[in-house]
Write a protein that holds these residues in place. Structure first.
Motif, short mmCIF file in Angstrom:
data_model
loop_
_atom_site.label_atom_id
_atom_site.label_comp_id
_atom_site.label_asym_id
_atom_site.label_seq_id
_atom_site.Cartn_x
_atom_site.Cartn_y
_atom_site.Cartn_z
N PRO A 1 -21.74 36.28 -40.09
CA PRO A 1 -20.34 35.88 -39.98
C PRO A 1 -20.14 34.37 -39.97
N ARG A 2 -21.21 33.61 -39.73
CA ARG A 2 -21.09 32.16 -39.75
C ARG A 2 -22.33 31.58 -40.42
N ARG A 3 -22.24 30.31 -40.73
CA ARG A 3 -23.36 29.66 -41.39
C ARG A 3 -24.37 29.16 -40.37
N PHE A 4 -25.63 29.25 -40.74
CA PHE A 4 -26.71 28.74 -39.90
C PHE A 4 -27.39 27.59 -40.63
N ASP A 5 -27.77 26.57 -39.89
CA ASP A 5 -28.41 25.41 -40.49
C ASP A 5 -29.91 25.66 -40.57
N TYR A 6 -30.29 26.44 -41.57
CA TYR A 6 -31.71 26.78 -41.73
C TYR A 6 -32.58 25.55 -42.00
N PRO A 7 -32.20 24.61 -42.87
CA PRO A 7 -33.05 23.43 -43.08
C PRO A 7 -33.32 22.64 -41.80
N ALA A 8 -32.30 22.50 -40.94
CA ALA A 8 -32.50 21.77 -39.68
C ALA A 8 -33.47 22.52 -38.77
N ALA A 9 -33.30 23.82 -38.66
CA ALA A 9 -34.20 24.61 -37.82
C ALA A 9 -35.62 24.58 -38.37
N GLN A 10 -35.74 24.57 -39.67
CA GLN A 10 -37.06 24.52 -40.30
C GLN A 10 -37.74 23.17 -40.03
N ARG A 11 -36.96 22.09 -40.04
CA ARG A 11 -37.53 20.77 -39.73
C ARG A 11 -38.02 20.72 -38.28
N ALA A 12 -37.24 21.33 -37.39
CA ALA A 12 -37.65 21.37 -35.99
C ALA A 12 -38.93 22.20 -35.82
N ARG A 13 -38.98 23.32 -36.49
CA ARG A 13 -40.18 24.17 -36.40
C ARG A 13 -41.42 23.46 -36.93
N ALA A 14 -41.27 22.75 -38.05
CA ALA A 14 -42.39 22.01 -38.62
C ALA A 14 -42.87 20.92 -37.67
#
Length: 272
Positions: free
Chosen positions: A159-172
């Motif tokens: 229902p809403r957008r998620f900032d996948y690139p930001a979360a991926q940068r944090a995970r990396a």
């Protein structure tokens, strides 16, 4: 070859860079309450596989598929005389996110399904548990499993957008610094996203909190150090824990057993 652990229990364990697989038999008690930051997806082969999960006592019979969502507390024990035998695969959420590309993780509230699509996709990954699949074979099987989980759980567009690139940068960033002290402020700076939205998105996209993810990476390093010959105390400190007691608590929380028993099981499995 199966190596006995106690009088009746046995355990086979193998892993690839993206997943862990096991087959086991337990005559009674198997695991204390614990949680891990991976999916645990598997099939019951014989007996009654029972576990407490999300406020209910669940029972899986042969042919049923179990799906434990990341970071959900559960235990394990035989639900009837004669014990139970099962196969299980542990898959980090980021492996699914490579396929889902920012969609919320599939979630099966009851933890058990009889859907044949799930059974077929899981069996493909667990068919030859003592030999690693080819890379492309694993890719195909993981894709089929992700699609089956989406279908079975009734996934709909978020229902809403998620900032996948930001979360991926944090995970990396966490992956590159598993033994360091990391703050949410650092993750905010690295990801370029507000820390609270990042924390919320991280949970949705990777199934656990940033700190819990860091803890699990430390446990992986700890296991590698012990297998390389370090003492438990030294491996705990080298992996980033305050001391061995701190590691022991986190290990039991993640694996449902103390590290001594876990290493006994894996060493016996490696000797087969």
């Amino acid at each position: 070859m199966i190596t006995p652990i106690n009088d009746n229990d046995w355990f086979i364990h193998s892993r690839t860079p993206r997943m862990e697989r096991l087959e086991a038999y337990f005559g009674g008690h198997a695991y204390d309450p614990h949680r891990h930051d991976t999916y645990a997806v598997g099939v019951t082969l014989a007996g009654v596989q029972s576990f407490h999960y999300r406020g209910a006592h669940r029972h899986s019979l042969p042919g049923r598929t179990i799906v434990i969502h990341p970071d959900e507390i559960h235990d394990g024990h035989a639900g009837a005389a004669g014990g139970f035998r099962y196969r299980m695969i542990y898959i980090p959420p980021h492996v699914f996110q490579d396929i889902l590309r920012g969609q919320p993780l599939p979630f099966l509230p009851g933890g058990i399904t009889t859907d044949p699509r799930m059974a077929q996709s899981v069996v493909r990954l667990l068919r030859h548990i003592d030999s690693p699949p080819e890379a492309l074979e694993e890719d195909d099987a993981l894709f089929e499993l992700a699609m089956a989980m989406n279908a079975v759980t009734g996934h709909r567009p978020p229902p809403r957008r998620f900032d996948y690139p930001a979360a991926q940068r944090a995970r990396a960033f966490i992956d590159e610094s598993p033994s360091a002290t990391i703050t949410l402020a650092q993750l905010e700076a690295v990801s370029g996203q507000n820390r609270w939205r990042l924390s919320r998105d991280f949970r949705v996209l990777f199934g656990t909190s940033p700190y819990r993810y860091l803890t699990m990476r430390r446990l992986e390093r700890f296991k590698c150090y012990v297998q390389a010959g370090h003492t438990l105390a030294q491996a705990a400190v080298d992996a980033g824990f305050a001391d061995q007691s701190h590691m022991n608590r986190q290990f039991a929380d993640a694996h449902g057993m103390p590290p001594g028993r876990w290493f006994k099981l894996t060493r016996q499995s490696a000797d087969t």
